[in-house]
Scaffold this motif. Structure first.
Motif, PDB file in Angstrom:
ATOM      1  N   ALA A 103       0.812  -1.223   0.000  1.00 35.92           N
ATOM      2  CA  ALA A 103       0.000   0.000   0.000  1.00 35.92           C
ATOM      3  C   ALA A 103       0.837   1.262   0.000  1.00 35.92           C
ATOM      4  O   ALA A 103       0.452   2.278  -0.590  1.00 35.92           O
ATOM      5  CB  ALA A 103      -0.928   0.003   1.210  1.00 35.92           C
ATOM      6  N   THR A 104       2.005   1.218   0.650  1.00 31.35           N
ATOM      7  CA  THR A 104       2.791   2.433   0.822  1.00 31.35           C
ATOM      8  C   THR A 104       4.198   2.372   0.258  1.00 31.35           C
ATOM      9  O   THR A 104       4.834   3.412   0.071  1.00 31.35           O
ATOM     10  CB  THR A 104       2.911   2.780   2.316  1.00 31.35           C
ATOM     11  OG1 THR A 104       3.630   1.721   2.986  1.00 31.35           O
ATOM     12  CG2 THR A 104       1.540   2.942   2.956  1.00 31.35           C
ATOM     13  N   ALA A 145       4.839   2.221  -4.037  1.00 33.20           N
ATOM     14  CA  ALA A 145       3.715   1.350  -3.676  1.00 33.20           C
ATOM     15  C   ALA A 145       3.385   0.436  -4.855  1.00 33.20           C
ATOM     16  O   ALA A 145       3.755   0.702  -6.002  1.00 33.20           O
ATOM     17  CB  ALA A 145       2.507   2.194  -3.300  1.00 33.20           C
ATOM     18  N   ASN A 146       2.689  -0.642  -4.566  1.00 32.58           N
ATOM     19  CA  ASN A 146       2.299  -1.612  -5.598  1.00 32.58           C
ATOM     20  C   ASN A 146       0.784  -1.798  -5.547  1.00 32.58           C
ATOM     21  O   ASN A 146       0.279  -2.835  -5.118  1.00 32.58           O
ATOM     22  CB  ASN A 146       3.018  -2.943  -5.353  1.00 32.58           C
ATOM     23  CG  ASN A 146       2.875  -3.905  -6.519  1.00 32.58           C
ATOM     24  OD1 ASN A 146       2.550  -3.514  -7.637  1.00 32.58           O
ATOM     25  ND2 ASN A 146       3.126  -5.182  -6.261  1.00 32.58           N
ATOM     26  N   PRO A 147       0.030  -0.760  -5.967  1.00 31.71           N
ATOM     27  CA  PRO A 147      -1.432  -0.765  -5.769  1.00 31.71           C
ATOM     28  C   PRO A 147      -2.179  -1.847  -6.523  1.00 31.71           C
ATOM     29  O   PRO A 147      -3.293  -2.214  -6.152  1.00 31.71           O
ATOM     30  CB  PRO A 147      -1.842   0.632  -6.245  1.00 31.71           C
ATOM     31  CG  PRO A 147      -0.770   1.033  -7.209  1.00 31.71           C
ATOM     32  CD  PRO A 147       0.486   0.459  -6.641  1.00 31.71           C
ATOM     33  N   GLN A 149      -1.380  -4.981  -6.726  1.00 36.00           N
ATOM     34  CA  GLN A 149      -1.047  -6.316  -6.232  1.00 36.00           C
ATOM     35  C   GLN A 149      -2.294  -7.111  -5.875  1.00 36.00           C
ATOM     36  O   GLN A 149      -3.218  -6.595  -5.243  1.00 36.00           O
ATOM     37  CB  GLN A 149      -0.125  -6.206  -5.018  1.00 36.00           C
ATOM     38  CG  GLN A 149       0.366  -7.545  -4.481  1.00 36.00           C
ATOM     39  CD  GLN A 149       1.492  -7.376  -3.481  1.00 36.00           C
ATOM     40  OE1 GLN A 149       2.337  -6.499  -3.631  1.00 36.00           O
ATOM     41  NE2 GLN A 149       1.521  -8.209  -2.457  1.00 36.00           N
TER      42      GLN A 149
END
Length: 263
Positions: A103-104, A145-147, A149
Protein backbone atom coordinates in the motif's frame (compact mmCIF):
# COMPACT_ATOMS: atom_id res chain seq x y z
CA UNK A 1 49.25 13.88 -38.61
CA UNK A 2 45.99 13.17 -36.86
CA UNK A 3 45.38 14.83 -33.52
CA UNK A 4 42.72 13.77 -31.00
CA UNK A 5 41.18 16.50 -28.86
CA UNK A 6 38.40 14.64 -27.02
CA UNK A 7 36.56 11.34 -26.56
CA UNK A 8 32.79 11.37 -26.04
CA UNK A 9 30.74 8.29 -25.15
CA UNK A 10 27.34 8.97 -26.72
CA UNK A 11 25.52 7.22 -23.86
CA UNK A 12 27.18 9.02 -20.95
CA UNK A 13 28.31 12.18 -22.86
CA UNK A 14 31.66 11.83 -21.06
CA UNK A 15 34.90 9.94 -21.68
CA UNK A 16 33.49 7.07 -19.61
CA UNK A 17 31.40 4.10 -20.70
CA UNK A 18 31.15 0.37 -21.16
CA UNK A 19 31.57 -2.32 -23.79
CA UNK A 20 29.04 -1.84 -26.60
CA UNK A 21 28.84 1.95 -26.22
CA UNK A 22 29.41 4.18 -29.24
CA UNK A 23 32.27 6.65 -28.83
CA UNK A 24 33.07 9.72 -30.89
CA UNK A 25 36.73 10.69 -31.31
CA UNK A 26 36.99 14.42 -32.06
CA UNK A 27 40.06 16.05 -33.52
CA UNK A 28 41.80 17.13 -36.72
CA UNK A 29 43.21 15.37 -39.79
CA UNK A 30 41.27 12.20 -38.98
CA UNK A 31 40.02 11.42 -42.51
CA UNK A 32 42.65 8.73 -43.25
CA UNK A 33 41.92 6.78 -40.07
CA UNK A 34 41.57 3.03 -40.62
CA UNK A 35 42.01 1.76 -37.08
CA UNK A 36 41.15 2.80 -33.54
CA UNK A 37 43.64 1.60 -30.95
CA UNK A 38 41.61 0.80 -27.83
CA UNK A 39 44.29 -0.28 -25.42
CA UNK A 40 45.76 -3.37 -27.05
CA UNK A 41 42.67 -3.98 -29.19
CA UNK A 42 42.47 -2.87 -32.81
CA UNK A 43 38.94 -1.63 -33.60
CA UNK A 44 37.56 -0.83 -37.05
CA UNK A 45 35.75 2.53 -37.00
CA UNK A 46 32.12 2.71 -38.10
CA UNK A 47 32.37 6.27 -39.44
CA UNK A 48 35.25 8.56 -40.38
CA UNK A 49 35.41 12.27 -41.26
CA UNK A 50 38.18 14.83 -41.11
CA UNK A 51 37.14 15.91 -37.60
CA UNK A 52 35.47 12.83 -36.13
CA UNK A 53 35.90 9.07 -35.90
CA UNK A 54 33.15 6.89 -34.44
CA UNK A 55 33.71 3.41 -33.02
CA UNK A 56 32.11 0.89 -30.66
CA UNK A 57 33.86 -0.08 -27.42
CA UNK A 58 34.84 -3.72 -27.98
CA UNK A 59 33.64 -6.64 -25.88
CA UNK A 60 37.29 -7.29 -25.04
CA UNK A 61 37.38 -4.06 -23.02
CA UNK A 62 38.46 -4.57 -19.39
CA UNK A 63 35.76 -4.76 -16.74
CA UNK A 64 36.89 -1.39 -15.41
CA UNK A 65 39.77 1.05 -15.50
CA UNK A 66 41.59 3.45 -17.80
CA UNK A 67 42.31 2.57 -21.43
CA UNK A 68 44.50 4.53 -23.85
CA UNK A 69 42.77 5.45 -27.15
CA UNK A 70 44.48 6.61 -30.34
CA UNK A 71 43.92 6.28 -34.10
CA UNK A 72 46.14 4.99 -36.89
CA UNK A 73 46.02 6.01 -40.55
CA UNK A 74 46.26 3.95 -43.71
CA UNK A 75 49.88 5.08 -43.91
CA UNK A 76 50.61 3.69 -40.46
CA UNK A 77 50.87 7.00 -38.62
CA UNK A 78 49.45 7.02 -35.09
CA UNK A 79 47.92 10.00 -33.32
CA UNK A 80 48.32 11.12 -29.75
CA UNK A 81 46.40 9.08 -27.17
CA UNK A 82 43.71 10.14 -24.72
CA UNK A 83 42.29 8.15 -21.77
CA UNK A 84 38.91 6.43 -21.81
CA UNK A 85 37.53 5.04 -18.57
CA UNK A 86 35.65 1.74 -18.68
CA UNK A 87 32.93 1.69 -16.00
CA UNK A 88 32.31 -1.62 -14.28
CA UNK A 89 28.85 -3.16 -14.34
CA UNK A 90 27.15 -2.80 -10.95
CA UNK A 91 26.35 -5.78 -8.75
CA UNK A 92 23.78 -5.99 -5.96
CA UNK A 93 24.21 -8.11 -2.84
CA UNK A 94 21.11 -7.38 -0.75
CA UNK A 95 18.98 -4.82 1.05
CA UNK A 96 18.51 -3.68 4.65
CA UNK A 97 14.88 -4.86 4.62
CA UNK A 98 13.29 -7.94 3.12
CA UNK A 99 9.78 -6.59 2.63
CA UNK A 100 7.66 -3.45 2.29
CA UNK A 101 3.96 -2.65 2.35
CA UNK A 102 2.20 -2.93 -1.01
CA UNK A 103 0.00 0.00 0.00
CA UNK A 104 2.79 2.43 0.82
CA UNK A 105 6.14 1.07 -0.32
CA UNK A 106 8.98 2.20 1.92
CA UNK A 107 12.59 3.18 2.41
CA UNK A 108 15.14 0.60 1.24
CA UNK A 109 18.93 0.64 1.28
CA UNK A 110 20.45 -1.37 -1.55
CA UNK A 111 23.96 -2.79 -1.14
CA UNK A 112 26.49 -3.88 -3.75
CA UNK A 113 29.40 -2.58 -5.83
CA UNK A 114 30.12 0.02 -8.54
CA UNK A 115 27.14 2.25 -7.68
CA UNK A 116 28.62 5.73 -8.17
CA UNK A 117 27.31 6.39 -11.69
CA UNK A 118 23.86 5.00 -10.86
CA UNK A 119 20.82 6.65 -12.43
CA UNK A 120 17.90 4.55 -11.25
CA UNK A 121 16.82 1.53 -9.25
CA UNK A 122 14.41 -0.86 -10.94
CA UNK A 123 11.85 -2.66 -8.77
CA UNK A 124 10.53 -5.44 -10.99
CA UNK A 125 7.14 -4.64 -12.52
CA UNK A 126 6.45 -1.97 -9.89
CA UNK A 127 8.60 0.75 -11.47
CA UNK A 128 11.85 2.69 -11.52
CA UNK A 129 13.17 5.14 -8.94
CA UNK A 130 15.72 7.84 -9.79
CA UNK A 131 18.82 7.77 -7.58
CA UNK A 132 22.10 9.65 -7.23
CA UNK A 133 24.45 7.40 -5.27
CA UNK A 134 27.14 9.08 -3.17
CA UNK A 135 28.77 5.81 -2.15
CA UNK A 136 30.10 3.01 -4.33
CA UNK A 137 28.61 0.25 -2.17
CA UNK A 138 25.09 1.44 -1.27
CA UNK A 139 22.19 3.71 -2.12
CA UNK A 140 18.93 4.45 -0.30
CA UNK A 141 15.68 4.85 -2.23
CA UNK A 142 11.95 4.78 -1.63
CA UNK A 143 10.37 1.65 -3.07
CA UNK A 144 7.09 2.72 -4.73
CA UNK A 145 3.71 1.35 -3.68
CA UNK A 146 2.30 -1.61 -5.60
CA UNK A 147 -1.43 -0.76 -5.77
CA UNK A 148 -2.28 -3.41 -8.35
CA UNK A 149 -1.05 -6.32 -6.23
CA UNK A 150 -3.42 -9.27 -5.97
CA UNK A 151 -1.56 -11.99 -4.04
CA UNK A 152 -0.61 -11.56 -0.39
CA UNK A 153 3.10 -11.51 -1.26
CA UNK A 154 4.67 -10.29 -4.50
CA UNK A 155 8.41 -10.89 -4.92
CA UNK A 156 10.13 -8.27 -7.07
CA UNK A 157 13.75 -8.18 -8.33
CA UNK A 158 15.75 -5.07 -7.47
CA UNK A 159 18.36 -3.84 -9.95
CA UNK A 160 20.58 -0.79 -10.33
CA UNK A 161 21.38 0.87 -13.65
CA UNK A 162 24.59 2.87 -14.01
CA UNK A 163 26.75 4.09 -16.86
CA UNK A 164 28.34 0.63 -16.65
CA UNK A 165 25.08 -1.22 -17.31
CA UNK A 166 22.38 -2.88 -15.23
CA UNK A 167 22.98 -5.34 -12.42
CA UNK A 168 21.80 -8.92 -12.81
CA UNK A 169 18.06 -9.32 -12.21
CA UNK A 170 17.13 -11.82 -9.51
CA UNK A 171 20.32 -11.47 -7.46
CA UNK A 172 18.51 -9.16 -5.03
CA UNK A 173 14.76 -9.27 -4.34
CA UNK A 174 12.21 -7.61 -2.10
CA UNK A 175 8.75 -8.81 -1.08
CA UNK A 176 5.65 -6.63 -1.21
CA UNK A 177 2.96 -7.57 1.33
CA UNK A 178 -0.74 -6.79 1.36
CA UNK A 179 -2.12 -5.90 4.80
CA UNK A 180 -3.93 -8.78 6.56
CA UNK A 181 -7.68 -8.77 7.11
CA UNK A 182 -9.55 -10.31 10.08
CA UNK A 183 -12.97 -11.75 9.28
CA UNK A 184 -13.83 -13.46 12.58
CA UNK A 185 -12.66 -14.01 16.15
CA UNK A 186 -13.93 -17.05 18.05
CA UNK A 187 -14.86 -16.86 20.78
CA UNK A 188 -15.42 -13.10 20.72
CA UNK A 189 -15.18 -12.90 24.51
CA UNK A 190 -12.45 -14.18 26.79
CA UNK A 191 -10.16 -13.65 29.72
CA UNK A 192 -6.41 -13.82 30.27
CA UNK A 193 -5.01 -17.19 29.21
CA UNK A 194 -7.89 -18.10 26.88
CA UNK A 195 -7.00 -19.25 23.38
CA UNK A 196 -8.74 -17.33 20.60
CA UNK A 197 -9.00 -18.47 16.97
CA UNK A 198 -8.51 -15.57 14.56
CA UNK A 199 -9.58 -16.13 10.94
CA UNK A 200 -8.97 -13.88 7.95
CA UNK A 201 -6.68 -13.39 4.98
CA UNK A 202 -3.04 -12.46 4.48
CA UNK A 203 -1.73 -14.11 7.64
CA UNK A 204 1.70 -14.56 6.06
CA UNK A 205 4.73 -13.46 8.06
CA UNK A 206 2.61 -12.34 11.03
CA UNK A 207 4.89 -10.68 13.58
CA UNK A 208 2.44 -9.25 16.12
CA UNK A 209 -1.06 -9.90 17.41
CA UNK A 210 -2.31 -7.02 19.56
CA UNK A 211 -5.21 -6.87 22.00
CA UNK A 212 -6.67 -3.44 22.82
CA UNK A 213 -8.90 -3.11 25.90
CA UNK A 214 -11.79 -0.82 26.78
CA UNK A 215 -9.37 1.80 28.14
CA UNK A 216 -7.38 1.82 24.84
CA UNK A 217 -4.45 0.06 26.52
CA UNK A 218 -2.68 -2.51 24.35
CA UNK A 219 -0.84 -5.77 24.93
CA UNK A 220 0.87 -8.13 22.50
CA UNK A 221 -0.22 -11.74 22.56
CA UNK A 222 1.56 -15.05 22.24
CA UNK A 223 0.23 -16.65 19.06
CA UNK A 224 0.59 -19.76 16.94
CA UNK A 225 0.27 -19.48 13.14
CA UNK A 226 -1.98 -22.15 11.65
CA UNK A 227 -2.21 -21.11 8.01
CA UNK A 228 -2.37 -18.04 5.78
CA UNK A 229 -5.97 -17.62 6.93
CA UNK A 230 -5.91 -18.61 10.60
CA UNK A 231 -3.96 -18.30 13.84
CA UNK A 232 -4.53 -18.98 17.53
CA UNK A 233 -3.75 -16.20 20.03
CA UNK A 234 -3.67 -16.31 23.83
CA UNK A 235 -5.42 -13.43 25.60
CA UNK A 236 -2.67 -11.54 27.49
CA UNK A 237 -2.96 -10.59 31.16
CA UNK A 238 -3.40 -7.09 32.50
CA UNK A 239 -6.14 -5.81 30.20
CA UNK A 240 -9.22 -3.96 31.46
CA UNK A 241 -12.57 -5.69 31.09
CA UNK A 242 -15.03 -4.51 28.50
CA UNK A 243 -15.25 -4.05 24.74
CA UNK A 244 -11.93 -3.98 22.94
CA UNK A 245 -10.40 -5.35 19.75
CA UNK A 246 -7.76 -7.55 18.14
CA UNK A 247 -5.41 -6.60 15.30
CA UNK A 248 -2.86 -8.62 13.32
CA UNK A 249 0.31 -7.07 11.89
CA UNK A 250 2.56 -8.18 9.03
CA UNK A 251 5.03 -6.39 6.79
CA UNK A 252 1.97 -5.21 4.87
CA UNK A 253 0.70 -3.25 7.87
CA UNK A 254 -2.06 -3.60 10.45
CA UNK A 255 -5.31 -5.44 9.86
CA UNK A 256 -8.70 -4.07 10.66
CA UNK A 257 -9.54 -3.99 14.39
CA UNK A 258 -11.95 -6.86 15.03
CA UNK A 259 -14.15 -6.50 18.15
CA UNK A 260 -13.22 -8.60 21.18
CA UNK A 261 -14.50 -8.31 24.73
CA UNK A 262 -12.32 -8.91 27.78
CA UNK A 263 -14.46 -10.70 30.35
Amino acid sequence: MATITSLVDTTTTTNQGKAGDTVQINGTSLSTTTRVNFGTAAVTPIAVTATQVTFVVPSSAPCSGQVSVSVSSSAGATSNALPFFVIATPTTTGTNVTCVSAATGGAVTLFGTNFLTGTHVGVGTVGNVAVTPTQSSQVTFTAPANPGQVGTVSTQPVTLTTAGGTSTSGTTQIDYYLAPTITSVLPATGTAGDEITVTGTGFVGVDTVTFTDSAAATATAVFTPISATQLVATVPAGLATGAGSITVHTCGGNSNAEPFTIA
